[in-house]
Design an enzyme around this catalytic site. Structure first.
Site, mmCIF file in Angstrom:
data_model
loop_
_atom_site.group_PDB
_atom_site.id
_atom_site.type_symbol
_atom_site.label_atom_id
_atom_site.label_comp_id
_atom_site.label_asym_id
_atom_site.label_seq_id
_atom_site.Cartn_x
_atom_site.Cartn_y
_atom_site.Cartn_z
ATOM 1 N N LYS B 79 -13.596 -2.611 -5.917
ATOM 2 C CA LYS B 79 -12.300 -2.112 -5.446
ATOM 3 C C LYS B 79 -11.175 -2.822 -6.198
ATOM 4 C CE LYS B 79 -9.899 -1.321 -1.012
ATOM 5 N NZ LYS B 79 -9.941 -1.574 0.454
ATOM 6 N N SER B 154 -9.269 2.535 3.305
ATOM 7 C CA SER B 154 -8.661 2.491 1.997
ATOM 8 C C SER B 154 -9.643 2.346 0.837
ATOM 9 C CB SER B 154 -7.673 1.327 1.934
ATOM 10 O OG SER B 154 -8.351 0.093 2.020
ATOM 11 N N SER B 178 -11.430 -0.223 6.580
ATOM 12 C CA SER B 178 -11.314 0.287 5.205
ATOM 13 C C SER B 178 -12.616 0.333 4.416
ATOM 14 C CB SER B 178 -10.291 -0.531 4.423
ATOM 15 O OG SER B 178 -8.993 -0.088 4.716
#
Lengths: 95, 482
Positions: B79, B154, B178
């Site tokens: 990420k 997210s 997330s």
């Protein structure tokens, strides 16, 4: 109550400049979100300790020994404006 | 054999033996990304040359050197809020568009030591603030099961990359769901570890008392494997407890006999879509047949989770994001009139709307006159939410819940109403507030969009989650194929 004046004050504290439309929009949205979170008033929290961090009971300690750290030139590499080995910013003091 | 959709443990073993080369594995991942990512946009950047170079280096290692590398040759996506030395780390924000970190996050060092190969950095909601990966400066990620729908967020890029078979493993971060929620929406497995299990050193801070890095994979067994790699002790994060997770085949024997699963009545009350309720109830029936005990439990303060969470996380975010001032790194507005003007215009131009909204909200709840009424009140309710779980865990080994109230919605559907978007986090935020681990595992589909189930366990009991997660995976396999 959240009005545009409060939004402007919060924007100042946050070091954000907002357009008129943004100010209007945030006043509306923040009022809606704060209206929602006000339900917490219904919870009886007398004699309840606040939790800021769910973490170990004690902070871990270590020996105070020097260890390698990043060299200044590497840290300055990302500076948007660098001068003579320093981060450069607009003049703060006027004589 | 595609390797990319098979359990990474087996692939790494083959690669260590030389049955397949690391170069071949990395090449396949890069080819698949090149073929699919134009449509999905799971990645913000890829590093094909560096990845192939590293794969070739691994292929030259003698067999003996490979033994201690459980992820030998495995392509991994990271990420883009986890720093990678020499590789841009943007947080999907204009303000960090050109930020090239001078150091690696602890988890990145751990991946490298384990023999993994990082192939790219994945998309996210700006600074991990969002539940749909629509808030990215670089554009939204799409759900691999149906590109008209959000992948969740997210960590939507990481979940989409794994679900689409571009990489077998990925890292996400979870502040209020997330990792778990995008895995639920994309149809892969994700774990939010116990707070303090994984070092946050090198994770760009959003809400420091809630943030945890965690593993994303297609197979539950890979979650345990990756967690054991990520949870290295680390003195550079004082909240890292130094409790490295030990993975074990015993967790995946399928035995859930005698485990007590708590079913909180509040989680299955109104507001849950039948498309989510159905697969979870059918799973619970199967788990009961497999010997699990289901126990009714109560989490009376669950309903206050969202209000508590959005006060705590925005308060922490407003403090953490004060560092983006255009001085030390990142974007700086051109031709500022003064220092203060530079701060204001840099932040106005550099941050997206959701980030500004959260900074504003956080500043408000911390500001003079409101601190007690908002932040301190939320911190006290947080204690009550944690206590609810403590009480529930006296009666059960884990609590079961939905991950999201409904299957992934359409892109653009909730963009104009932030509160409606926040409310979709109702089932995931409590684990972050309480610091306990939670796993999201696929358990069915609704109109081709995956539906997941969540299990939460007491602190440090990720082993229980992996047992239940693996049982879920096995019990729902035939159903998902059909």
């Amino acid at each position: 109550m959240i009005d545009k004046k409060i939004v402007q004050h919060i924007a100042d504290l946050s070091r954000l400049s907002l357009s008129d439309e943004e100010t209007e929009e945030f006043a509306h949205q923040l009022a809606s979100i704060l209206g929602y979170v006000e339900q917490l008033d219904k919870v009886d929290t007398s004699n309840v300790e606040p939790t800021a961090l769910v973490a170990p009971a004690r902070d871990p300690l270590r020996q105070d020994e020097p260890t390698p750290s990043l060299p200044p030139d590497k840290l300055l590499q990302n500076g948007p404006k660098v001068k003579n080995g320093y981060f450069a910013v607009p003049k703060v003091i006027n004589q | 054999m595609t390797f990319l959709t098979e359990p990474a443990a087996g692939t790494a073993a083959q690669c260590r033996r030389g049955t397949v080369t690391a170069r071949e594995l990395v090449k396949r991942a890069l080819d698949r990304i090149a073929a699919q990512d134009g449509a999905l946009h799971a990645f913000i950047s890829t590093q094909p040359e560096a990845a192939l170079y590293r794969a070739e280096y691994l292929d030259k290692l003698p067999l003996a050197a490979r033994e201690s590398m459980p992820l030998f040759g495995i392509p991994v996506a990271v990420k883009d809020n986890i720093v990678t030395a020499g590789v841009a780390t943007t947080c999907a924000s204009k303000i960090l568009e050109n930020f090239v970190p001078p150091y690696d996050a602890t988890v990145v060092e751990a991946l490298v030591a384990a023999g993994a190969v990082i192939v790219g950095k994945t998309n996210l909601d700006e600074f991990a603030m969002g539940s749909s990966t629509e808030n990215s400066y670089f554009g939204a990620t799409r759900n691999p099961n149906n590109p008209d729908h959000i992948p969740g967020g997210s960590s939507g890029g990481s979940a989409a990359a794994v679900a689409a078979g571009m990489v077998p493993l990925a890292l996400g971060s979870d502040t209020g769901g997330s990792i778990r929620q995008p895995c639920c929406h994309c149809g892969c497995v994700g774990l939010k570890p116990t707070y303090g299990r994984v070092s946050r050193y090198g994770l760009v801070a959003f809400a420091s008392s809630l943030d945890q890095i965690g593993p994303i994979a297609s197979d539950v067994r890979d979650i345990g494997l990756l967690l054991s790699v990520l949870s290295v002790p680390d003195k550079r994060d004082s909240t890292c407890a130094g409790k490295q997770f030990t993975d074990s085949d015993d967790l995946y024997a399928g035995a859930v006999n005698g485990l007590a699963v708590g079913v909180p009545k509040e989680y299955f009350a109104q507001g849950l879509s039948p498309e989510v309720r159905g697969p979870i109830e059918s799973l619970l029936a199967r788990l009961a047949q497999a010997g699990c005990k289901t126990v009714p439990v109560s989490l009376p303060n669950l309903g206050y989770g969202i209000a508590t969470y959005y006060i705590v996380c925005t308060a922490e975010a407003s403090s953490n994001l004060a560092r983006y001032d255009g001085v030390k790194y990142g974007y700086r507005s051109a031709n500022p009139k003064s220092l203060i003007d530079m701060y204001r215009t840099t932040r106005r131009e550099g941050f997206g709307a959701e980030v500004k909204r959260r900074i504003m909200l956080g500043t408000y709840v911390l500001s003079s006159g409101y601190y007690d009424a908002y932040y301190l009140k939320a911190a006290r309710v947080r204690t009550l939410i944690a206590r609810d779980f403590d009480n529930a865990f006296t009666q059960c080994d884990a609590v079961v819940s939905p991950v999201a109230p409904a299957p992934a919605f359409r892109i653009g559907e909730k963009c104009n109403d932030p509160l409606q978007m926040y409310l979709t986090d109702i089932y995931t935020v409590s684990a972050n507030l309480a610091g306990i681990p939670g796993i999201s595992v696929p358990c069915g589909k609704a109109d081709g969009i995956p539906v997941g189930v969540q299990f939460m366990a007491p602190k440090w009991r990720e082993d229980t989650l992996l047992k239940l997660g693996f049982a879920t995976q096995e019990l729902t396999k035939s159903k998902q194929l059909g």
